[in-house]
Structures are given as C-alpha cells and as structure tokens.
Design a protein around this motif. Structure first.
Motif, mmCIF file in Angstrom:
data_model
loop_
_atom_site.group_PDB
_atom_site.id
_atom_site.type_symbol
_atom_site.label_atom_id
_atom_site.label_comp_id
_atom_site.label_asym_id
_atom_site.label_seq_id
_atom_site.Cartn_x
_atom_site.Cartn_y
_atom_site.Cartn_z
ATOM 1 N N LEU A 1 0.825 -1.207 0.000
ATOM 2 C CA LEU A 1 0.000 0.000 0.000
ATOM 3 C C LEU A 1 0.859 1.256 0.000
ATOM 4 C CD1 LEU A 1 -2.758 -1.093 2.558
ATOM 5 C CD2 LEU A 1 -2.890 -1.065 0.061
ATOM 6 N N VAL A 2 1.927 1.244 0.787
ATOM 7 C CA VAL A 2 2.836 2.398 0.816
ATOM 8 C C VAL A 2 3.537 2.556 -0.523
ATOM 9 C CG1 VAL A 2 4.923 3.319 1.879
ATOM 10 C CG2 VAL A 2 3.147 2.304 3.307
ATOM 11 N N LEU A 3 3.915 1.435 -1.144
ATOM 12 C CA LEU A 3 4.539 1.495 -2.466
ATOM 13 C C LEU A 3 3.610 2.164 -3.467
ATOM 14 C CD1 LEU A 3 6.732 0.657 -4.539
ATOM 15 C CD2 LEU A 3 5.509 -1.518 -4.764
ATOM 16 N N ALA A 4 2.345 1.756 -3.485
ATOM 17 C CA ALA A 4 1.384 2.360 -4.409
ATOM 18 C C ALA A 4 1.201 3.850 -4.112
ATOM 19 C CB ALA A 4 0.048 1.629 -4.324
ATOM 20 N N ALA A 5 1.126 4.207 -2.827
ATOM 21 C CA ALA A 5 0.955 5.617 -2.462
ATOM 22 C C ALA A 5 2.169 6.447 -2.862
ATOM 23 C CB ALA A 5 0.708 5.731 -0.960
ATOM 24 N N SER A 6 3.366 5.919 -2.633
ATOM 25 C CA SER A 6 4.579 6.669 -2.983
ATOM 26 C C SER A 6 4.692 6.861 -4.485
ATOM 27 C CB SER A 6 5.812 5.952 -2.433
ATOM 28 O OG SER A 6 5.998 4.692 -3.057
ATOM 29 N N LEU A 7 4.330 5.839 -5.259
ATOM 30 C CA LEU A 7 4.378 5.983 -6.716
ATOM 31 C C LEU A 7 3.298 6.937 -7.213
ATOM 32 C CD1 LEU A 7 5.072 2.288 -7.801
ATOM 33 C CD2 LEU A 7 6.605 4.238 -8.079
ATOM 34 N N ALA A 8 2.131 6.906 -6.570
ATOM 35 C CA ALA A 8 1.066 7.826 -6.967
ATOM 36 C C ALA A 8 1.467 9.280 -6.748
ATOM 37 C CB ALA A 8 -0.215 7.507 -6.193
ATOM 38 N N ILE A 9 2.262 9.531 -5.711
ATOM 39 C CA ILE A 9 2.733 10.893 -5.448
ATOM 40 C C ILE A 9 3.994 11.204 -6.244
ATOM 41 C CG2 ILE A 9 3.535 12.491 -3.659
ATOM 42 C CD1 ILE A 9 1.969 10.808 -1.637
ATOM 43 N N GLY A 10 4.887 10.220 -6.380
ATOM 44 C CA GLY A 10 6.196 10.476 -6.974
ATOM 45 C C GLY A 10 6.222 10.484 -8.485
ATOM 46 N N THR A 11 5.419 9.644 -9.135
ATOM 47 C CA THR A 11 5.481 9.598 -10.599
ATOM 48 C C THR A 11 5.036 10.902 -11.263
ATOM 49 O OG1 THR A 11 3.365 8.388 -10.531
ATOM 50 C CG2 THR A 11 5.372 7.090 -10.853
ATOM 51 N N PRO A 12 4.053 11.651 -10.715
ATOM 52 C CA PRO A 12 3.800 12.966 -11.318
ATOM 53 C C PRO A 12 5.009 13.895 -11.236
ATOM 54 C CG PRO A 12 1.953 12.309 -9.947
ATOM 55 C CD PRO A 12 3.043 11.327 -9.690
ATOM 56 N N VAL A 13 5.755 13.805 -10.142
ATOM 57 C CA VAL A 13 6.975 14.624 -10.039
ATOM 58 C C VAL A 13 7.952 14.251 -11.141
ATOM 59 C CG1 VAL A 13 8.904 15.264 -8.556
ATOM 60 C CG2 VAL A 13 6.668 14.822 -7.550
ATOM 61 N N LEU A 14 8.113 12.952 -11.391
ATOM 62 C CA LEU A 14 8.998 12.506 -12.465
ATOM 63 C C LEU A 14 8.540 13.042 -13.813
ATOM 64 C CD1 LEU A 14 9.532 8.752 -11.443
ATOM 65 C CD2 LEU A 14 10.908 10.740 -10.815
ATOM 66 N N SER A 15 7.232 13.065 -14.043
ATOM 67 C CA SER A 15 6.708 13.552 -15.320
ATOM 68 C C SER A 15 6.954 15.049 -15.484
ATOM 69 C CB SER A 15 5.207 13.247 -15.418
ATOM 70 O OG SER A 15 4.961 11.860 -15.383
ATOM 71 N N PHE A 16 6.736 15.821 -14.428
ATOM 72 C CA PHE A 16 6.930 17.270 -14.525
ATOM 73 C C PHE A 16 8.402 17.623 -14.707
ATOM 74 C CE2 PHE A 16 2.655 17.631 -12.631
ATOM 75 C CZ PHE A 16 2.138 18.625 -13.444
ATOM 76 N N ILE A 17 9.276 16.967 -13.952
ATOM 77 C CA ILE A 17 10.708 17.222 -14.118
ATOM 78 C C ILE A 17 11.167 16.773 -15.493
ATOM 79 C CG2 ILE A 17 13.007 16.622 -13.269
ATOM 80 C CD1 ILE A 17 11.845 16.387 -10.487
ATOM 81 N N GLY A 18 10.652 15.620 -15.951
ATOM 82 C CA GLY A 18 11.005 15.146 -17.284
ATOM 83 C C GLY A 18 10.569 16.105 -18.373
ATOM 84 N N ALA A 19 9.423 16.778 -18.173
ATOM 85 C CA ALA A 19 8.962 17.746 -19.163
ATOM 86 C C ALA A 19 9.944 18.903 -19.306
ATOM 87 C CB ALA A 19 7.580 18.270 -18.769
ATOM 88 N N ILE A 20 10.547 19.318 -18.202
ATOM 89 C CA ILE A 20 11.556 20.378 -18.274
ATOM 90 C C ILE A 20 12.735 19.915 -19.116
ATOM 91 C CG2 ILE A 20 13.128 21.826 -16.940
ATOM 92 C CD1 ILE A 20 11.209 21.614 -14.590
ATOM 93 N N GLY A 21 13.224 18.695 -18.854
ATOM 94 C CA GLY A 21 14.337 18.170 -19.635
ATOM 95 C C GLY A 21 13.986 18.006 -21.099
ATOM 96 N N ALA A 22 12.761 17.538 -21.394
ATOM 97 C CA ALA A 22 12.348 17.355 -22.785
ATOM 98 C C ALA A 22 12.269 18.684 -23.520
ATOM 99 C CB ALA A 22 11.002 16.633 -22.827
#
Length: 219
Positions: free
Chosen positions: A126-147
C-alpha cells in the motif's frame, strides 16, 4: 483547453499503442528479472524490492520523454499552441497530465502486483502504491523540463537522461525510503509528506520552466 489537450494526447497515444505500452513492458521485464537472477531468498528480496521497483519505474518513465513535445514540434502544433489565446503553461500542464496518465498511472497500478514477487507484506504494498502515486507525477513534470530543454537537438534522448536523472534522486530516495520505513514498522508518513511537498513545488514551478524553454526552442 486543459481538458482538450489531455483528450487529444490520449487519443493520439491510442493510435500508437506501441509507444504507450513500451514503458510498461520495460517495467515488467526489469522488475521480474531480479527475482530470477537473485534467487528465492525472501529476506534478500524484501530488502532490495523498494529500490528495484522505484528505479525500474523511474527508468520506465524516461523511455518516451523525448517524444513528449517532439511530434508537436515537428508538425507545427506546438507553435500553434504558443500562438493560441490560452496560456502556454496550461497547455503544457495538459500534456504532462496526459503523459502521466499513460505512463505513471499504469506503473502505479502495476507495481503492487509485481512486488508480490518480492514477498512484500500488504502494508508495504500500500505504501509502495501511495509513494508511486505521489512520486510519478513529479517525475513527469521534471522530465517535461528536460524534454523542453533538449527539443530539436540531436541525441535529445541521451541529453534528457543526463539532465533529469540528478533531479530524480530526491524522489527516488523518499519513495524507496517510504517503503523501507513501512517494512521496518517505522511509519512512512514523513517520507510521503516530503514527496507531497516536492510534488507541490514541482506542479507550481515545472510548467513555468517548461514554457520558458519551449518558447526559446521555438524562436
């Protein structure tokens, strides 16, 4: 406009299903290889599971980052977006949300199932799912800057990786640390709170930084 951009990108992705499924297949293969290579020692698998799952998810989200704005840049759509009455930042936000729906959300839903290979207990799942639900949007936003910074450059995919990987480190530490803390019985609230704070900052600053980089690329 925000809803229109999200729907447009989702429809385009459904026409190119291979691009949308590639990160998922990569994630499944990478995560599944470790139990096969390491063996069936439960304690070892439980210790390495958080790091492996988070690193695999991080790398999977990077696979198609270079295509986030590339097609729109090539066919002139991005220039039309920049000239439209709607703020470019809103349109960028829509594209990033669509990218997360295609990559981060499926990874979040798939990760607990794959984590069963590592014999993680239910609270850790459950914690894994919660951490990914919060963390993967951060990865997408930071990745957009790099792209956006590497848009139109030769070898852009390699440059994106070099730019964003150092910025991904805090997300990786907090995300994997939350699962470790839950497995140790220490509670994951602190790590998830830090991830949430990073998400708020990223949502606020990333669209603006991406917009500035895109306008420079279009000039």
């Amino acid at each position: 406009m925000l809803r229109g951009v999200i729907q447009r990108d989702l429809r385009l992705a459904m026409r190119r299903k291979s691009d949308a499924l590639t990160p998922l297949f990569f994630f499944v293969i990478v995560v599944s290889l470790f139990p096969l290579g390491i063996g069936a020692e439960r304690d070892t698998l439980r210790q390495i599971a958080p790091g492996i799952l988070w690193v695999a998810a991080l790398l999977a989200t990077m696979l198609s980052l270079n295509r986030l704005f590339e097609q729109d840049y090539a066919d002139g759509t991005l220039e039309q977006m920049a000239l439209s009455p709607a703020p470019l930042g809103i349109l960028v936000l829509g594209k990033v949300v669509a990218y997360w729906l295609l990559t981060g959300l499926p990874l979040t839903l798939l990760a607990p199932l794959l984590a069963l290979q590592f014999d993680l207990p239910t609270p850790s799942l459950l914690v894994l799912a919660a951490s990914l639900a919060i963390g993967t949007p951060v990865l997408s936003f930071i990745g957009a800057i790099g792209a956006s910074l590497t848009l139109g450059l030769r070898g852009g995919s390699v440059l994106v990786a070099l730019l964003v990987l150092p910025l991904y480190v805090p997300v990786l530490i907090f995300g994997a640390g939350s699962v470790d803390a839950a497995a140790a019985g220490l509670g994951a609230t602190a790590h998830l709170s830090l991830l949430g704070a990073v998400l708020v900052l990223t949502v606020f600053f990333a669209p603006w930084a991406t917009t500035v980089a895109l306008r420079i690329a279009l000039e």
